[in-house]
Design an enzyme around this catalytic site. Sequence first.
Site, PDB file in Angstrom:
ATOM      1  N   GLY A  38       0.836  -1.194   0.000  1.00  0.00           N
ATOM      2  CA  GLY A  38       0.000   0.000   0.000  1.00  0.00           C
ATOM      3  C   GLY A  38       0.870   1.243   0.000  1.00  0.00           C
ATOM      4  O   GLY A  38       2.043   1.192   0.385  1.00  0.00           O
ATOM      5  N   CYS A  61       6.053   0.414   7.505  1.00  0.00           N
ATOM      6  CA  CYS A  61       5.598   1.521   6.670  1.00  0.00           C
ATOM      7  C   CYS A  61       6.727   1.878   5.709  1.00  0.00           C
ATOM      8  O   CYS A  61       7.890   1.957   6.129  1.00  0.00           O
ATOM      9  CB  CYS A  61       5.263   2.714   7.559  1.00  0.00           C
ATOM     10  SG  CYS A  61       4.670   4.132   6.630  1.00  0.00           S
ATOM     11  N   HIS A 121      -2.830   7.370   7.022  1.00  0.00           N
ATOM     12  CA  HIS A 121      -1.869   8.266   6.349  1.00  0.00           C
ATOM     13  C   HIS A 121      -2.566   9.520   5.813  1.00  0.00           C
ATOM     14  O   HIS A 121      -1.989  10.611   5.820  1.00  0.00           O
ATOM     15  CB  HIS A 121      -1.224   7.565   5.146  1.00  0.00           C
ATOM     16  CG  HIS A 121       0.039   6.813   5.446  1.00  0.00           C
ATOM     17  ND1 HIS A 121       1.153   7.411   5.974  1.00  0.00           N
ATOM     18  CD2 HIS A 121       0.373   5.505   5.256  1.00  0.00           C
ATOM     19  CE1 HIS A 121       2.120   6.511   6.103  1.00  0.00           C
ATOM     20  NE2 HIS A 121       1.669   5.337   5.679  1.00  0.00           N
TER      21      HIS A 121
HETATM   22 NI    NI Z   1       2.668   3.521   5.745  1.00  0.00          NI
END
Ligand code: NI
Length: 185
Positions: free
Chosen positions: A46, A88, A134
């Site tokens: 993602g 992340c 986010h």
């Molecule tokens: Ni992230």
Amino acid sequence: MARLGIRVLGDPVLREETRLVTEVTPELQQLIDDMIETMHAAKGVGLAAPQVGRTERLAVVEVDGAAHVLINPEIVEREGSIKWEEGCLSIPDIYGDVTRSARVVVRAMGRDGQTVEIEGTELLGVCMQHEIDHLHGKLFIDHLSFLKRTKVLAQWEKEKAKYPGLVRTIFDDEDDDPAHDDERM
Ligand code: NI
């Protein structure tokens, strides 16, 4: 298509609120395509617009070979709880367990501007929640306990020297640890 630089922890854009997309223009579709290429190159599942320095409310996710474009996404249903180890793309090489809803339904616009609802459990559900965070300036480390977050931030202080200007360039030979393949988002 172009590969974009990924902003890393410390860049203020990651803490900004995004703005609603009012029209899906060819320029926005180009950004979507570039984000998908960047996510693939970074071996992520993602990627959200602020991670490439943009403020549109837009993210892409790809789980089990199915790519989804999330424009103005909103969680319209959620239930249960699941713990997943997350990482992340903007905080490379750092991972931590996060508790989120076990099942979510997300309403969003797709690349063609049509509204869709996407149901997600496990990785897809986790990833959509991570990306929507986010879009509101929130990172997975914000979900960690104070103690764990303190530890992670100390680790990041050493890591971040690798990213001059707080930009991470994704190279062709990116060799991220396959043990974390379902965790980079
Ligand atoms: Ni992230």
